[in-house]
Every structure is written in structure tokens, then in C-alpha cells.
Design an enzyme around this catalytic site. Structure first.
Site, PDB file in Angstrom:
ATOM      1  N   TYR A   1       0.825  -1.214   0.000  1.00 28.46           N
ATOM      2  CA  TYR A   1       0.000   0.000   0.000  1.00 28.46           C
ATOM      3  C   TYR A   1       0.861   1.266   0.000  1.00 28.46           C
ATOM      4  O   TYR A   1       0.425   2.305   0.513  1.00 28.46           O
ATOM      5  CB  TYR A   1      -0.941  -0.015   1.205  1.00 28.46           C
TER       6      TYR A   1
ATOM      7  N   ASN B   1     -13.499  -4.191   2.867  1.00 27.64           N
ATOM      8  CA  ASN B   1     -14.264  -4.334   1.618  1.00 27.64           C
ATOM      9  C   ASN B   1     -13.953  -5.615   0.844  1.00 27.64           C
ATOM     10  O   ASN B   1     -14.003  -5.648  -0.385  1.00 27.64           O
ATOM     11  CB  ASN B   1     -14.108  -3.075   0.762  1.00 27.64           C
TER      12      ASN B   1
ATOM     13  N   GLU C   1       2.985  -5.889  -7.251  1.00 23.71           N
ATOM     14  CA  GLU C   1       2.285  -6.519  -6.124  1.00 23.71           C
ATOM     15  C   GLU C   1       2.486  -8.031  -6.116  1.00 23.71           C
ATOM     16  O   GLU C   1       2.666  -8.634  -5.056  1.00 23.71           O
ATOM     17  CB  GLU C   1       0.791  -6.179  -6.197  1.00 23.71           C
TER      18      GLU C   1
ATOM     19  N   HIS D   1      -9.055  -7.189  -2.661  1.00 25.15           N
ATOM     20  CA  HIS D   1      -8.131  -6.255  -3.322  1.00 25.15           C
ATOM     21  C   HIS D   1      -7.827  -6.810  -4.700  1.00 25.15           C
ATOM     22  O   HIS D   1      -7.717  -8.017  -4.872  1.00 25.15           O
ATOM     23  CB  HIS D   1      -6.810  -6.145  -2.549  1.00 25.15           C
TER      24      HIS D   1
HETATM   25  P1  IDP Z   1      -9.164  -0.197  -4.304  1.00 25.58           P
HETATM   26  O1  IDP Z   1      -8.940  -1.301  -3.294  1.00 25.58           O
HETATM   27  O2  IDP Z   1     -10.567  -0.204  -4.820  1.00 25.58           O
HETATM   28  O3  IDP Z   1      -8.120  -0.168  -5.387  1.00 25.58           O
HETATM   29  P2  IDP Z   1      -7.808   2.098  -3.125  1.00 25.58           P
HETATM   30  O4  IDP Z   1      -8.189   3.526  -3.365  1.00 25.58           O
HETATM   31  O5  IDP Z   1      -6.565   1.597  -3.782  1.00 25.58           O
HETATM   32  O6  IDP Z   1      -9.062   1.181  -3.499  1.00 25.58           O
HETATM   33  O7  IDP Z   1      -7.684   1.932  -1.543  1.00 25.58           O
HETATM   34  C1  IDP Z   1      -7.074   0.798  -0.988  1.00 25.58           C
HETATM   35  C2  IDP Z   1      -7.921   0.307   0.172  1.00 25.58           C
HETATM   36  O8  IDP Z   1      -7.923   1.275   1.202  1.00 25.58           O
HETATM   37  C3  IDP Z   1      -9.409   0.101  -0.169  1.00 25.58           C
HETATM   38  O9  IDP Z   1      -9.683  -1.129  -0.786  1.00 25.58           O
HETATM   39  C4  IDP Z   1     -10.030   0.199   1.207  1.00 25.58           C
HETATM   40  O10 IDP Z   1      -9.833  -1.001   1.963  1.00 25.58           O
HETATM   41  C5  IDP Z   1      -9.206   1.316   1.841  1.00 25.58           C
HETATM   42  N1  IDP Z   1      -9.790   2.641   1.600  1.00 25.58           N
HETATM   43  C6  IDP Z   1      -9.746   3.370   0.458  1.00 25.58           C
HETATM   44  N2  IDP Z   1     -10.374   4.540   0.562  1.00 25.58           N
HETATM   45  C7  IDP Z   1     -10.830   4.595   1.818  1.00 25.58           C
HETATM   46  C8  IDP Z   1     -11.568   5.583   2.555  1.00 25.58           C
HETATM   47  O11 IDP Z   1     -11.937   6.648   2.041  1.00 25.58           O
HETATM   48  N3  IDP Z   1     -11.861   5.275   3.848  1.00 25.58           N
HETATM   49  C9  IDP Z   1     -11.477   4.111   4.432  1.00 25.58           C
HETATM   50  N4  IDP Z   1     -10.768   3.145   3.773  1.00 25.58           N
HETATM   51  C10 IDP Z   1     -10.454   3.380   2.484  1.00 25.58           C
HETATM   52 MG    MG Z   2      -6.059   0.151  -5.144  1.00 26.08          MG
END
Ligand code: IDP
Ligand code: MG
Length: 138
Positions: A49, A112, A126, A115
């Protein structure tokens, strides 16, 4: 054949959705080229990350990702990077389309469920964090 890195996140494992989630990927015709159950360390999280270090959600994200086991896998297929992100759905499960993995199984925007890599460069980077080349078939 294109490769992507997928993580089944700790919330989905705690909720017993490993099989459900793999079924979505297999149903789309993607092949599993590598897979393991493991715990992410803080060091692995900082590499994986790297682009999110310093963001407001970073500490909570790392806390969550390192607390309990996850499943790491390499999926292969045509256009697999973009297509897996479609199957996963939007980052925020409340905004994810019906039928997507995040809509069905995610707990929250941080927790969520899955990934997936977002570009060929990030997929390569990655995958190399989680797997050595001899662990990847196909
Ligand atoms: P992605 O997983 O859909 O690519 P990214 O923007 O790369 O999303 O963010 C990585 C991870 O960080 C997300 O999957 C989620 O677990 C967490 N995350 C991203 N944005 C937020 C936020 O606004 N609040 C809390 N957690 C977040
Ligand atoms: Mg991402």
C-alpha cells in the site's frame, strides 16, 4: 496471458466467504495461478500500500489488513486486471454495482472483502511482494 494480484481480505475470511469469492472468479473463466493463506505483516502492508502511506485511512487499513489472515492469489486471463476490478465492484460497497463481490460480501469501505491490482505495473509489483516466480503456475 495477463496476471493480477487478488487478496481476499480478513473480513471476507472471518465471514466464511473464501469459497463464494473464488466462485465468482472461476465463474468468469479466470485461472488461479498461485494461492496461499497468510498473515500480512506491517512491512508487507507498507510495500503493498505504498501509494496510500500518509492518507487519513492508512493506519486503519494496515491495522485491519494485518490483524487476521488473508488469502493471496494470482489470477490469469485475458484482460484480467480490468475485469477482476469490475467483478470486485467499487471500493465503497455502498456504491458497488449489484452482483459484485463488494456489494455482496463487503462490510465497509475499509473492510471491503477484496483487493485487486489496478494496472499492469502495479500487478507486476504486487505479485512480486507476495509470490516468487517458482510459486506461480501459468
Ligand atoms: P481499491 O482497493 O478499490 O483499489 P484504493 O483507493 O486503492 O481502493 O484503496 C485501498 C484500500 O484502502 C481500499 O480497498 C479500502 O480497503 C481502503 N480505503 C480506500 N479509501 C478509503 C476511505 O476513504 N476510507 C477508508 N478506507 C479506504
Ligand atoms: Mg487500489
Amino acid at each position: 496471458m495477463e496476471r493480477t494480484l487478488v487478496l481476499i481480505k480478513p473480513d471476507a475470511i472471518a465471514n466464511n466467504h473464501i469459497g463464494d469469492i473464488i466462485k465468482h472468479y472461476e465463474g468468469k473463466g479466470f485461472k488461479i495461478a498461485a494461492m496461499k493463506l497468510m498473515k500480512m505483516t506491517k512491512e508487507i502492508a507498507a510495500k503493498h500500500y505504498a501509494e496510500h502511506i500518509g492518507k487519513p485511512f492508512y493506519n486503519d487499513l494496515v491495522e485491519f489488513m494485518t490483524a487476521d489472515p488473508l488469502v493471496a492469489m494470482v489470477l490469469t486471463g485475458e484482460n484480467v486486471i480490468a475485469r477482476v476490478r469490475e467483478v470486485n465492484g467499487a471500493t465503497n460497497p455502498e456504491k458497488a454495482a449489484e452482483g459484485t463481490i463488494r456489494k455482496l460480501y463487503a462490510d465497509s469501505v475499509t473492510k471491503n472483502a477484496v483487493h485487486a491490482s489496478d494496472s499492469p505495473e502495479n500487478a507486476k509489483r504486487e505479485i512480486s511482494i507476495f509470490f516468487s516466480e517458482i510459486e506461480i503456475v501459468g
